[in-house]
Write an enzyme that holds these catalytic residues in place. Structure first.
Site, short mmCIF file in Angstrom:
data_model
loop_
_atom_site.label_atom_id
_atom_site.label_comp_id
_atom_site.label_asym_id
_atom_site.label_seq_id
_atom_site.Cartn_x
_atom_site.Cartn_y
_atom_site.Cartn_z
N SER A 130 -2.06 -15.20 12.54
CA SER A 130 -2.66 -14.00 13.13
C SER A 130 -3.82 -13.48 12.28
O SER A 130 -4.88 -13.12 12.80
CB SER A 130 -1.61 -12.92 13.36
OG SER A 130 -1.07 -12.48 12.15
N GLY A 187 -6.09 -5.06 1.68
CA GLY A 187 -6.22 -3.68 2.17
C GLY A 187 -5.28 -3.45 3.33
O GLY A 187 -4.52 -4.35 3.70
N ALA A 241 -3.46 -7.32 11.35
CA ALA A 241 -4.33 -8.16 12.17
C ALA A 241 -4.36 -7.70 13.62
O ALA A 241 -5.42 -7.69 14.25
CB ALA A 241 -3.86 -9.61 12.08
N LYS A 268 3.90 -5.34 -2.60
CA LYS A 268 4.14 -4.36 -1.53
C LYS A 268 5.04 -4.93 -0.45
O LYS A 268 5.76 -4.20 0.22
CB LYS A 268 2.82 -3.84 -0.96
CG LYS A 268 1.91 -4.88 -0.34
CD LYS A 268 1.91 -4.88 1.16
CE LYS A 268 1.26 -6.15 1.68
NZ LYS A 268 1.26 -6.27 3.12
N SER A 320 4.46 -4.10 10.97
CA SER A 320 4.77 -4.85 9.74
C SER A 320 5.97 -5.77 9.87
O SER A 320 7.08 -5.35 10.18
CB SER A 320 5.00 -3.88 8.59
OG SER A 320 5.61 -4.57 7.52
N ASN A 352 7.34 -7.50 7.29
CA ASN A 352 8.22 -7.37 6.15
C ASN A 352 9.15 -6.18 6.32
O ASN A 352 10.35 -6.27 6.08
CB ASN A 352 7.41 -7.27 4.85
CG ASN A 352 6.76 -8.59 4.50
OD1 ASN A 352 7.39 -9.48 3.95
ND2 ASN A 352 5.48 -8.73 4.84
N GLU A 403 6.36 -12.75 3.88
CA GLU A 403 6.02 -13.09 2.49
C GLU A 403 6.90 -12.38 1.46
O GLU A 403 7.04 -12.85 0.34
CB GLU A 403 4.54 -12.78 2.22
CG GLU A 403 3.57 -13.77 2.85
CD GLU A 403 3.53 -15.14 2.14
OE1 GLU A 403 4.37 -15.40 1.26
OE2 GLU A 403 2.65 -15.94 2.50
#
Lengths: 321, 321
Positions: free
Chosen positions: A10, A127, A131, A182, A245, A247, A272
């Site tokens: 993506s 940043g 996507a 993060k 998100s 994650n 990730e």
């Protein structure tokens, strides 16, 4: 500029569309020939980035992909962190710069990804850049970090547009550590969501999570401003609070009883934070830094009860802040 | 401990219920006799905090309220910032400490609220503490800040519970500036929501907003850690991302064409960012600090077009971060 984006997930696809909008000559190197065909036929990436306009992007596989890399003036890498080393090691020895779009560490060695790139200039883009939104045409801001200031400025000029503003940052270490870490904090925050602890608790965990990232960054001599900036706090926030998100969503699913594997299967894309968590924990232990949130995430990944993460994150012995 | 909470809005009522849970002797001073009667009759504050358990809280008005203040060992003030000075000036001269729960400046003088308290010890409580969630029994974390460390510790012990963790912080200036300013940033962030700019843009504005708060704080000699802590980043985040936030919601309504007055009427509770914005702007100008987000919010409050705030916040000339 002749640019190759390696990886048609993506973010790779969406970033390729941003480059094409700036009228660069963009190849999108795909692993899967069927995907390349679909992109060529429709000007879209229906599975990973349906809204990105890829009509002016050239999808490539195999020989054509290698050829594109031979002549590329810039190689943007947007593959999972686990594949990053293999991709950059196999690049032809042209010396053209690499821009990493990847958020993680090299899982085998625990190294920052930019340090795996040999013999060519390297920069990192990071940043708050989900996507999906950028593909849909919404505005965003990013940072390009490099030890080579001139390269960072050159890439800034090549990429910036009215809807994608790019700042430069000389602290590549801080940017890479922030953006990798993060995703681990987002797993913890997703778990607080999954446990139904509410927004107050969530804000507390994000705040303490950023403090954790800052401690690692300080130990490695990153710049404090990086951790408070777009690639630090900015990206952490959107990862923890946006519905986009993966994650955060993975943590939420795990708190509701799914295993990590089941969560990844349900999300259907790379998460990730999962490979990054143990790397970060080991880094913290090596540096002698207290990382309670990362440790709690690893405990859950190793089969611990997610119900125990709430008290662990919220109810530690109060002391001066 | 004999405690009076002045102000029976959502946070005052909820905080009174937390104190009662700790078995303090709690009076809740109400302005409106009908409200006090409703609380006495039902053990609830149906209009402002329906979920808070007030069955062990004594609602007071008039003479009874004054009497409660005469014997109080602690006075917690939870009124709008515009009423704070009047309330603390009218307190009987017992010298018992004041704990401010208010997030704003004294609108007339621009002073921090704690500095308006004369002749008694003063502390401030702040953090990511949406009253609705705390009333519903969800866990949260807060900071008590005071120049008097012993007072902060004493209040921490009196208030802390398993579901409301309290840290101490010696930087009362930093805590007050953060918590006042975050409501202004939340107005701007609500405007980006109202304009449909997406989560990436929102994260960018919050990040730059915290940088703005940090600049003011630095100029006034607050501690940098405060701005990255629970009362800084923590409270800012929950104000900007949670659906409970009135200030964010007010900004959203204004971006959709409502006036500030209409937004306040629709929300039905105090929106502290509105009186705080011009105070903060004037403070920035006096200190010679660049506050583009605050300036943009004030421009809209003074009749400017909210559509112009998006580019103002996102599209400034890119430079090193």
């Amino acid at each position: 500029m002749k640019v190759v984006v390696v990886g048609a997930g993506s973010w790779g696809s969406t970033f390729a569309s941003l480059l094409a909008e700036r009228e660069h000559d963009v190849s999108l190197n795909c692993r899967d020939p069927a995907q390349a065909q679909a992109i060529a036929a429709t000007g879209r990436n229906p599975r990973y980035a349906p809204e990105a306009d890829l009509s002016r992007v050239r999808p490539c596989v195999d020989g054509e992909a290698r050829q594109a890399l031979e002549v590329a003036e810039l190689v943007c890498v947007a593959v999972p962190s686990a594949a990053f080393r293999e991709v950059v090691t196999a690049l032809p020895a042209t010396g053209s710069p690499v821009l990493s779009l990847v958020k993680g560490f090299d899982p085998g060695s625990g190294q920052r990804l930019s340090t795996v790139v040999n013999g060519r200039p390297v920069a990192v883009l990071a940043g708050p850049n989900h996507a999906e939104e950028i593909a849909a045409g919404l505005p965003a801001v990013a940072v390009i970090a490099s030890a080579d200031e001139e390269l960072a400025r050159r890439l800034q000029e090549a990429i910036i547009s009215p809807r994608f503003r790019v700042y430069t940052n000389g602290d590549i270490l801080g940017v890479e550590v922030s953006t990798a870490a993060k995703n681990v904090i987002a797993l913890a925050v997703g778990m607080t969501d999954g446990l139904g602890l509410g927004d107050n608790a969530k804000a507390a965990v994000v705040t303490r999570g950023l403090a954790e990232i800052r401690r690692i960054g300080r130990a490695l001599h990153g710049r404090p401003e990086t951790f408070s900036g777009l690639a630090g706090m900015g990206d952490l926030m959107v990862t923890c609070w946006s519905r986009h998100s993966r994650n955060r969503r993975a943590g939420e699913l795990m708190a509701q009883g799914r295993s990590a594997e089941e969560a990844v299967r349900e999300i259907g894309m790379t998460v990730e934070g999962l490979p990054t968590a143990p790397v970060l924990r080991d880094l913290g232990r090596r540096l002698g830094i207290d990382l309670p949130i990362t440790e709690a995430v690893c405990a859950v990944l190793e089969g611990g009860d997610p119900n125990e993460i709430g008290p662990e994150l919220m109810l530690r012995k109060p002391k001066p802040e």
